[in-house]
Design a protein around this motif. Structure first.
Motif, PDB file in Angstrom:
ATOM      1  N   VAL A  68       0.906  -1.260  -0.112  1.00  0.00           N
ATOM      2  CA  VAL A  68       0.034   0.003  -0.122  1.00  0.00           C
ATOM      3  C   VAL A  68       0.714   1.321  -0.086  1.00  0.00           C
ATOM      4  CG1 VAL A  68      -1.870  -1.045   1.048  1.00  0.00           C
ATOM      5  CG2 VAL A  68      -0.218   0.256   2.484  1.00  0.00           C
ATOM      6  N   TYR A  69       2.093   1.316   0.382  1.00  0.00           N
ATOM      7  CA  TYR A  69       2.775   2.321   0.432  1.00  0.00           C
ATOM      8  C   TYR A  69       2.946   3.083  -0.979  1.00  0.00           C
ATOM      9  CZ  TYR A  69       7.028   5.579   1.048  1.00  0.00           C
ATOM     10  OH  TYR A  69       7.953   6.696   1.165  1.00  0.00           O
ATOM     11  N   ASP A  70       2.925   2.409  -1.985  1.00  0.00           N
ATOM     12  CA  ASP A  70       3.141   3.078  -3.455  1.00  0.00           C
ATOM     13  C   ASP A  70       1.764   3.071  -4.006  1.00  0.00           C
ATOM     14  OD1 ASP A  70       5.959   3.109  -3.551  1.00  0.00           O
ATOM     15  OD2 ASP A  70       6.010   0.868  -3.989  1.00  0.00           O
ATOM     16  N   ARG A  71       0.622   2.988  -3.413  1.00  0.00           N
ATOM     17  CA  ARG A  71      -0.951   3.144  -3.558  1.00  0.00           C
ATOM     18  C   ARG A  71      -1.161   4.487  -3.696  1.00  0.00           C
ATOM     19  NH1 ARG A  71      -4.473  -1.756  -3.786  1.00  0.00           N
ATOM     20  NH2 ARG A  71      -3.054  -3.699  -3.602  1.00  0.00           N
ATOM     21  N   GLU A  72      -1.233   5.120  -2.484  1.00  0.00           N
ATOM     22  CA  GLU A  72      -1.760   6.708  -2.200  1.00  0.00           C
ATOM     23  C   GLU A  72      -0.740   7.447  -1.336  1.00  0.00           C
ATOM     24  OE1 GLU A  72      -4.593   7.735  -3.380  1.00  0.00           O
ATOM     25  OE2 GLU A  72      -5.464   5.919  -4.015  1.00  0.00           O
ATOM     26  N   GLU A  73      -0.612   8.756  -1.665  1.00  0.00           N
ATOM     27  CA  GLU A  73       0.202   9.578  -0.916  1.00  0.00           C
ATOM     28  C   GLU A  73      -0.260   9.619   0.577  1.00  0.00           C
ATOM     29  OE1 GLU A  73       0.501  13.515  -2.358  1.00  0.00           O
ATOM     30  OE2 GLU A  73       1.258  13.016  -4.432  1.00  0.00           O
ATOM     31  N   ILE A  74      -1.673   9.501   0.803  1.00  0.00           N
ATOM     32  CA  ILE A  74      -2.185   9.556   2.396  1.00  0.00           C
ATOM     33  C   ILE A  74      -1.716   8.313   2.896  1.00  0.00           C
ATOM     34  CG2 ILE A  74      -4.427   8.339   1.755  1.00  0.00           C
ATOM     35  CD1 ILE A  74      -3.723  11.412   4.029  1.00  0.00           C
ATOM     36  N   PHE A  75      -1.117   7.037   2.288  1.00  0.00           N
ATOM     37  CA  PHE A  75      -0.845   5.935   3.064  1.00  0.00           C
ATOM     38  C   PHE A  75       0.651   6.173   3.465  1.00  0.00           C
ATOM     39  CE2 PHE A  75      -3.777   3.049   0.215  1.00  0.00           C
ATOM     40  CZ  PHE A  75      -4.991   3.618   0.911  1.00  0.00           C
ATOM     41  N   GLN A  76       1.387   6.697   2.559  1.00  0.00           N
ATOM     42  CA  GLN A  76       2.883   6.869   2.694  1.00  0.00           C
ATOM     43  C   GLN A  76       2.955   8.105   3.750  1.00  0.00           C
ATOM     44  OE1 GLN A  76       5.124   8.265  -0.637  1.00  0.00           O
ATOM     45  NE2 GLN A  76       4.378   6.718  -1.971  1.00  0.00           N
ATOM     46  N   GLU A  77       1.905   9.140   3.913  1.00  0.00           N
ATOM     47  CA  GLU A  77       2.063  10.043   5.038  1.00  0.00           C
ATOM     48  C   GLU A  77       1.830   9.495   6.205  1.00  0.00           C
ATOM     49  OE1 GLU A  77      -0.918  13.761   6.264  1.00  0.00           O
ATOM     50  OE2 GLU A  77      -0.911  13.254   4.279  1.00  0.00           O
ATOM     51  N   TRP A  78       1.072   8.489   6.558  1.00  0.00           N
ATOM     52  CA  TRP A  78       0.932   7.874   8.079  1.00  0.00           C
ATOM     53  C   TRP A  78       1.997   6.956   7.986  1.00  0.00           C
ATOM     54  CZ3 TRP A  78      -0.262   7.496  12.482  1.00  0.00           C
ATOM     55  CH2 TRP A  78      -0.236   6.265  13.218  1.00  0.00           C
ATOM     56  N   MET A  79       2.604   6.065   7.029  1.00  0.00           N
ATOM     57  CA  MET A  79       3.596   5.191   7.276  1.00  0.00           C
ATOM     58  C   MET A  79       5.094   5.867   7.637  1.00  0.00           C
ATOM     59  SD  MET A  79       2.769   2.458   4.529  1.00  0.00           S
ATOM     60  CE  MET A  79       3.891   1.268   4.997  1.00  0.00           C
ATOM     61  N   THR A  80       5.218   7.421   7.119  1.00  0.00           N
ATOM     62  CA  THR A  80       6.396   8.005   7.492  1.00  0.00           C
ATOM     63  C   THR A  80       5.944   9.133   8.666  1.00  0.00           C
ATOM     64  OG1 THR A  80       5.532   9.365   5.571  1.00  0.00           O
ATOM     65  CG2 THR A  80       7.372   7.393   5.356  1.00  0.00           C
ATOM     66  N   ASP A  81       5.028   9.164   9.401  1.00  0.00           N
ATOM     67  CA  ASP A  81       4.613   9.866  10.233  1.00  0.00           C
ATOM     68  C   ASP A  81       5.927  10.315  11.223  1.00  0.00           C
ATOM     69  OD1 ASP A  81       2.577  11.410  11.918  1.00  0.00           O
ATOM     70  OD2 ASP A  81       3.113  10.094  13.370  1.00  0.00           O
ATOM     71  N   LYS A  82       6.005  11.827  11.313  1.00  0.00           N
ATOM     72  CA  LYS A  82       7.225  12.176  12.173  1.00  0.00           C
ATOM     73  C   LYS A  82       6.966  11.964  13.718  1.00  0.00           C
ATOM     74  CE  LYS A  82       9.418  15.094   8.833  1.00  0.00           C
ATOM     75  NZ  LYS A  82      10.267  14.373   8.484  1.00  0.00           N
ATOM     76  N   GLU A  83       5.737  11.982  14.113  1.00  0.00           N
ATOM     77  CA  GLU A  83       5.175  11.936  15.567  1.00  0.00           C
ATOM     78  C   GLU A  83       5.467  10.754  16.319  1.00  0.00           C
ATOM     79  OE1 GLU A  83       4.163  14.147  17.716  1.00  0.00           O
ATOM     80  OE2 GLU A  83       4.442  15.637  16.034  1.00  0.00           O
ATOM     81  N   ILE A  84       5.451   9.466  15.169  1.00  0.00           N
ATOM     82  CA  ILE A  84       5.785   8.229  15.773  1.00  0.00           C
ATOM     83  C   ILE A  84       7.109   7.773  15.843  1.00  0.00           C
ATOM     84  CG2 ILE A  84       5.413   6.724  13.750  1.00  0.00           C
ATOM     85  CD1 ILE A  84       3.833   4.999  15.401  1.00  0.00           C
ATOM     86  N   ARG A  85       8.078   8.516  15.189  1.00  0.00           N
ATOM     87  CA  ARG A  85       9.427   8.040  14.815  1.00  0.00           C
ATOM     88  C   ARG A  85      10.169   8.060  16.362  1.00  0.00           C
ATOM     89  NH1 ARG A  85      11.637  10.674   9.218  1.00  0.00           N
ATOM     90  NH2 ARG A  85       9.505  10.257   8.055  1.00  0.00           N
ATOM     91  N   PRO A  86      10.364   8.915  17.154  1.00  0.00           N
ATOM     92  CA  PRO A  86      10.810   8.926  18.423  1.00  0.00           C
ATOM     93  C   PRO A  86      10.506   7.698  19.104  1.00  0.00           C
ATOM     94  CG  PRO A  86      10.257  11.031  18.122  1.00  0.00           C
ATOM     95  CD  PRO A  86       9.320  10.161  17.026  1.00  0.00           C
ATOM     96  N   ILE A  87       9.217   7.302  18.956  1.00  0.00           N
ATOM     97  CA  ILE A  87       8.547   6.200  19.813  1.00  0.00           C
ATOM     98  C   ILE A  87       9.396   4.689  19.168  1.00  0.00           C
ATOM     99  CG2 ILE A  87       6.523   4.684  20.447  1.00  0.00           C
ATOM    100  CD1 ILE A  87       4.996   7.113  20.159  1.00  0.00           C
ATOM    101  N   LEU A  88       9.323   4.697  18.147  1.00  0.00           N
ATOM    102  CA  LEU A  88       9.845   3.475  17.331  1.00  0.00           C
ATOM    103  C   LEU A  88      11.398   3.471  17.504  1.00  0.00           C
ATOM    104  CD1 LEU A  88       7.978   3.711  13.851  1.00  0.00           C
ATOM    105  CD2 LEU A  88       7.324   2.242  16.053  1.00  0.00           C
ATOM    106  N   LYS A  89      11.901   4.495  17.728  1.00  0.00           N
ATOM    107  CA  LYS A  89      13.398   4.607  18.051  1.00  0.00           C
ATOM    108  C   LYS A  89      13.636   3.981  19.367  1.00  0.00           C
ATOM    109  CE  LYS A  89      17.531   7.492  17.515  1.00  0.00           C
ATOM    110  NZ  LYS A  89      18.110   8.744  17.088  1.00  0.00           N
ATOM    111  N   GLN A  90      12.736   4.611  20.302  1.00  0.00           N
ATOM    112  CA  GLN A  90      13.112   4.212  21.727  1.00  0.00           C
ATOM    113  C   GLN A  90      12.812   2.567  21.891  1.00  0.00           C
ATOM    114  OE1 GLN A  90       9.804   6.844  23.580  1.00  0.00           O
ATOM    115  NE2 GLN A  90      11.054   6.333  25.452  1.00  0.00           N
ATOM    116  N   ILE A  91      11.639   2.295  21.178  1.00  0.00           N
ATOM    117  CA  ILE A  91      11.443   0.620  21.421  1.00  0.00           C
ATOM    118  C   ILE A  91      12.619  -0.186  20.592  1.00  0.00           C
ATOM    119  CG2 ILE A  91       9.988  -1.160  20.378  1.00  0.00           C
ATOM    120  CD1 ILE A  91       7.735   0.799  20.678  1.00  0.00           C
ATOM    121  N   LEU A  92      13.234   0.156  19.462  1.00  0.00           N
ATOM    122  CA  LEU A  92      14.250  -0.706  18.923  1.00  0.00           C
ATOM    123  C   LEU A  92      15.667  -0.053  18.987  1.00  0.00           C
ATOM    124  CD1 LEU A  92      12.951   0.124  15.267  1.00  0.00           C
ATOM    125  CD2 LEU A  92      12.748  -2.205  16.539  1.00  0.00           C
TER     126      LEU A  92
END
Length: 244
Positions: A68-92
């Protein structure tokens, strides 16, 4: 945004964590609108209930929209959301990398036509140097047991199960006596639009079929640590997005 120390410890202990009201409802509505258009068209690539259950039927019931990443811009927008990146970095404990080979999907539980998703670990899909991958599940509407809510078994990401616990499709065997004791620890929490679930790829989870009259549609993607490389010449060795 970052997790509190308590939230981080909860994820590390249980193997999953629910964050309420994380995504903007308007974003969820826009994603859902686009997803429904692709579902109506049964726009490839898709996974069907028939192929998943090895059913020889002409009927096509969509189980998930893939890639779905390559289907719609709105899908890409969610998958690259900047708000969640610090959380994912914490966990990983590392820079997160969006792996597009797997769980780059819109998931569906269509009314009455969907089948049960058996207990399983998502590690069966992937080929990386280690199993420390995290999935992000977004509820685009209300999710509860009757329409196929995900249930989890806490702390199963820490267990090294033997092959005898699984069938040939890597589903966790319900009838196995030792497995039954583990399944008794299952837990769930209803989700509403905008809620997300973060879960480790070794955490056992399942979902029942949708017995309601409305479709349940969700969004899931997965990230790995930058240091956790895909194995060469496997299906995981595919296009990725570094979330710096």
């Amino acid at each position: 945004m970052k997790l509190t120390q308590e939230q981080l410890q909860q994820f590390q202990k249980d193997g999953f964590l629910i964050l309420k009201n994380f995504a903007n409802p308007k974003l969820c509505d826009e994603i859902l609108e686009k997803a429904k258009k692709h579902l109506i068209k049964k726009q490839a690539p898709i996974e069907t209930e028939q192929e998943y259950m090895s059913l020889n039927e002409d009927k096509i019931t969509v189980r998930r929209l893939r890639q779905v990443y390559d289907r719609e811009e709105i899908f890409q927008e969610w998958m690259t959301d900047k708000e969640i990146r610090p959380i994912l970095k914490q966990i990983l404990n590392d820079t997160p990398v969006l792996t597009l080979a797997h769980h780059n999907s819109i998931m569906t539980k269509l009314p009455h036509e969907s089948t049960r998703t058996y207990w399983h670990q998502d590690r069966r899909y992937w080929h990386f140097e280690n199993d420390d991958l995290v999935s992000v599940w977004l509820a685009l509407g209300d999710e509860y047991l009757e329409n196929g809510l995900l249930e989890f078994i806490p702390e199963t990401h820490k267990i090294n199960f033997t092959k005898a616990c699984f069938d040939d499709a890597d589903n966790f065997l319900d009838e196995n006596e030792e497995n039954k004791k583990i399944i008794e620890k299952r837990t769930h929490q209803n989700l509403e639009k905008g809620d997300i679930v973060l879960f480790h790829c070794k955490t056992l989870h399942h979902a029942s079929k949708n017995t309601t009259d409305e479709a349940k549609i969700s969004f899931v993607y997965t990230v790995r640590a930058k240091s956790n490389k895909p194995l060469k010449n496997t299906r995981s060795d595919f296009k990725e997005i570094v979330l710096d």
